[in-house]
Design a protein around this motif. Structure first.
Motif, PDB file in Angstrom:
ATOM      1  N   UNK A 135       0.850  -1.160   0.000  1.00 52.73           N
ATOM      2  CA  UNK A 135       0.000   0.000   0.000  1.00 52.73           C
ATOM      3  C   UNK A 135       0.903   1.232   0.000  1.00 52.73           C
ATOM      4  N   UNK A 190      -2.842  -4.529   8.098  1.00 52.54           N
ATOM      5  CA  UNK A 190      -3.455  -4.447   6.775  1.00 52.54           C
ATOM      6  C   UNK A 190      -2.323  -4.477   5.747  1.00 52.54           C
ATOM      7  N   UNK A 191      -2.505  -5.237   4.678  1.00 50.66           N
ATOM      8  CA  UNK A 191      -1.547  -5.159   3.575  1.00 50.66           C
ATOM      9  C   UNK A 191      -2.275  -4.692   2.328  1.00 50.66           C
ATOM     10  N   UNK A 239      -6.677  -3.284  -0.330  1.00 52.27           N
ATOM     11  CA  UNK A 239      -6.046  -3.797   0.888  1.00 52.27           C
ATOM     12  C   UNK A 239      -6.814  -5.003   1.413  1.00 52.27           C
ATOM     13  N   UNK A 248      -2.478   5.481   7.529  1.00 49.71           N
ATOM     14  CA  UNK A 248      -2.182   4.067   7.496  1.00 49.71           C
ATOM     15  C   UNK A 248      -0.669   3.911   7.624  1.00 49.71           C
ATOM     16  N   UNK A 295      -5.662  -1.247  12.685  1.00 51.61           N
ATOM     17  CA  UNK A 295      -5.659  -0.323  11.546  1.00 51.61           C
ATOM     18  C   UNK A 295      -6.964  -0.491  10.788  1.00 51.61           C
TER      19      UNK A 295
END
Lengths: 282, 282, 282, 282
Positions: free
Chosen positions: A193, A213-214, A235, B193, B233
């Motif tokens: 991201x 989160x990726x 994501x 983020x 997140x």
């Protein structure tokens, strides 16, 4: 007399009356507006417009564009879609998920493009391309400098004359000269991201940083690595139990879907670039 | 004889038979396991366990912990929840959305904590805290060095003896000394983020970078700004039409929900910190 | 002479030249277009437009609207925003999360509305409303028929003359007559991803069905329960480990954010209703 | 002596000491636990456990299972993974996106299965399967009753002896008898966020209902259409501008990723079914 569908992209300084003048001109030439989207960038007052229209009598493009320029501010830039499909070349290395996904979508008509071929610095994916009847060009880089290898790649690209070059997990860094030569025509998928985790091994970086989160990012390639205009991002949530290998696995699904969406946006003339950002008329 | 519910957190080097020994010990003292979660970090082979159990005869905590330590590897670290609620202090500046959200949740029993007060370097949010009958401590920073101001803040914190300090949009950077004094007990909400957009004005940065997703990150504060272990997140999709002001508006909703989730995880003893990452047993 | 910002909503049958005529008219009256959005519903060819413009000389609204109607198809419907804030009444029962969230946002200027009061069939939330200095109207329903209770509620609504009635977890089903009286002016939050789990206890239903995602839906109330036009939806991932109570807890965060977003869209005149759907010009 | 990795799934009534006994037994037979996950269903007190362990001396499976059963409650059900890969048959009709996606993943080792073949009631996808060197079995349904066609399909399935049957957009409704014959071994992808939009044409239904989110659901097929246990769901945001065709396009990306995730969970023995729900040990 058949109907033609055209897409007109306009960018210029904002001023009162623009939409009225443009829609008036389109009415004058007999165009029927199918869809219309505008955006004014609020900080610098730049006007963007995408119009999809159908027209019976096909005017000369040059005539249309030159007449339009006369009623628009001096800094106006126009693009009028042609009736031919966009010409696309894919560059890949060893990972099959993005390349395979694009090949599948193209084979079944989901990506309206003229697929010219796949260029790779490895033979790994040759079988895959050939199974889809797509020319595969193997240009090894062993024992070459980056410039020598790029020269060979660009020779083939010059022959192919692509509108778009898609880096479908092409794991080589392009030189600024290469990027300049194909300015704003190279689409890349980055496996994070952005702007988080620029550079190499983003999933390892993500694991070490412990993110929850990726993501994946499709962007236009500019001379500054991983800093070009972003088209699409997506994501998914992860947790501490995800090993680096599993992050890779989940990341791949993001990558292939994000890259395909971005490519489709380009093929449908839905993207305008402004400084380092994109205006995407979905 | 009433039932007590306790939560036991264990961290130690992994070795065969750990779960068997621990569950055997718990059976011996008459504990009834309600829930059990384990995780072994695969790269360094560290074992983490969270056990929630009920017990009738309340053993001395010290006895339980010392007996457990005898059957675990030497590097074991334990935490046994107490029956009292966690003591929490909120630090805020001028923005009300995170503070107000926590006050609301606490008022209606969603956050099981003993809320000791709100400390702020501005008077702006005093009315809000007082409307919720929460002590508001105004410690102005005008004309003071960072250290002088922090000294005053820490004096109040020393009196309050919090288990957790929550930075609910507290817009001052803490000194390393402050962070060390309250090691791993400070929870912060960062309005991006992470690790994208560390530092100030992340929404402006996000606008300029043209990202298609914005996010918020709740993390434990460490001496390296914005680099502490991440708890929660979340993100939302945005597009070119979002002005910086609108990014802020949407970002706030992420921030307050993410911060509240992270605080609840801490209050329920669901978070273990390992190097710069968190193990979250949801 | 000061600048006024107005919002014009137009809906009519689609035909060539609409945008040109409308923007021509706006230019004629000296309006400067700030933002413009159009949509043509493809199946039934209905044209929708939202225009935000600034104007110096404030024309009579009636003059503007009647002149516009002359250049538009006969089925055109127009709405021109006024300079006064929208008048809003909140209806609630016992759950505080949506009500409290709206009160907070309103107190700090995030929702540009004239908040007339809170009506409830329980006293539970009276303290909360009063802490925010908002009139609280308690109308008990004990020993009354649904119609009798609604009559009393509507008497108060008649006095208040709201533009919008927001059901902030108002746990009573409205009669068709009530809905008709306030046609398309009642906003509700449903605690599921509609059309899944209509009716009561959606989180219990979700638990039993074993869904992996839960959601919340803000919609306009129509005579058919839970079937009105949807404005905003959001979801979050869950797994088998989520008890019904925890689904409720996570669902609340969705509910309050979704309801607030929907209310803001209404207050900013961004929603047009077409049959049972919404056109949302974000 | 080589190491074997095995996966043990246990389901039984909950009672104190279960984990202690099971881990004790595993220690006794020399198993080294790699990962361990438990869950107790809170309403009916049912215990679920997934243990991944490595072992040097390969015990007879029957011995292990029968010894385990002696220390577990009488209603215990066990599954011990074998060393051979799961055998899988794909059923498809005309849409290529799910089938192609699975073929790609399988070809490059992402799905550890023995792919026995593709059965279809149309010839459309024969070329695709053959390009991947996968046997394609065309069983036309023209002029046959549902039962006659199913009989032919089941004859081939009987020869193939699959562990899992994957409906990769197989557009025929299965009879209850077929479903019973392959009880809990059929995986389906439904093109909506179930339980919303059961039945045919969910994207058209979604368009008409005006939802702001669409989804896809992978579930085990049971005798009640679209009501079987859910394994994986995912969604994406849409708006009024999405035509039914575009909903289909975006939905496909959800469908293929969701189906592949669900299949991988099955192949890795991560799914346990309880009544109409799944316990997924990710």
């Amino acid at each position: 007399m058949s109907n033609h569908t055209r897409i007109l992209l306009i960018r210029c300084s904002d001023e009162p009356g623009l939409i009225h003048r443009i829609t008036g001109f389109l009415a004058k030439i007999g165009a029927n507006i199918i869809g219309n989207q505008e955006f004014v960038e609020p900080l610098q007052r730049v006007f963007f417009m995408r119009t999809e229209y159908s027209i019976q009598k096909e005017e000369e493009d040059k005539t249309i564009l030159s007449e339009l320029l006369q009623i628009l501010p001096k800094d106006a830039e126009l693009k009028l879609s042609t009736s031919r499909k966009a010409r696309v070349v894919l560059l890949a290395t060893k990972e099959p998920h993005c390349l395979g996904d694009i090949l599948l979508r193209w084979r079944y008509g989901e990506l309206p493009m003229d697929l010219l071929g796949v260029i790779s610095n490895h033979e790994t994916l040759g079988d895959l391309a050939r199974d889809f009847k797509v020319p595969f060009v193997f240009i090894p880089s062993d024992g070459m400098t980056r410039e020598e290898h790029e020269t060979k790649v660009q020779e083939r690209l010059q022959e192919m004359q692509p509108d778009w070059i898609v880096l479908a997990k092409y794991m080589r860094i392009l030189t600024p000269e290469f990027v300049r030569n194909w300015g704003n025509r190279i689409l890349n998928i980055h496996h994070s991201f952005l702007p988080a985790f620029v550079g190499a091994k983003p999933y390892e970086q993500a694991y070490k940083r412990g993110v929850k989160i990726i993501g994946a990012t499709a962007h236009i390639v500019t001379e500054n690595l991983d800093e070009g205009p972003i088209l699409v991002q997506d994501v998914c949530h992860v947790d501490h139990g995800y090993s680096p290998e599993r992050l890779v696995l989940y990341g791949r699904d993001l990558e292939k879907v994000v890259l395909a969406k971005a490519l489709r946006l380009l093929l449908e003339d839905r993207v305008m670039i402004f400084q380092n950002r994109t205006i995407v008329f979905e």
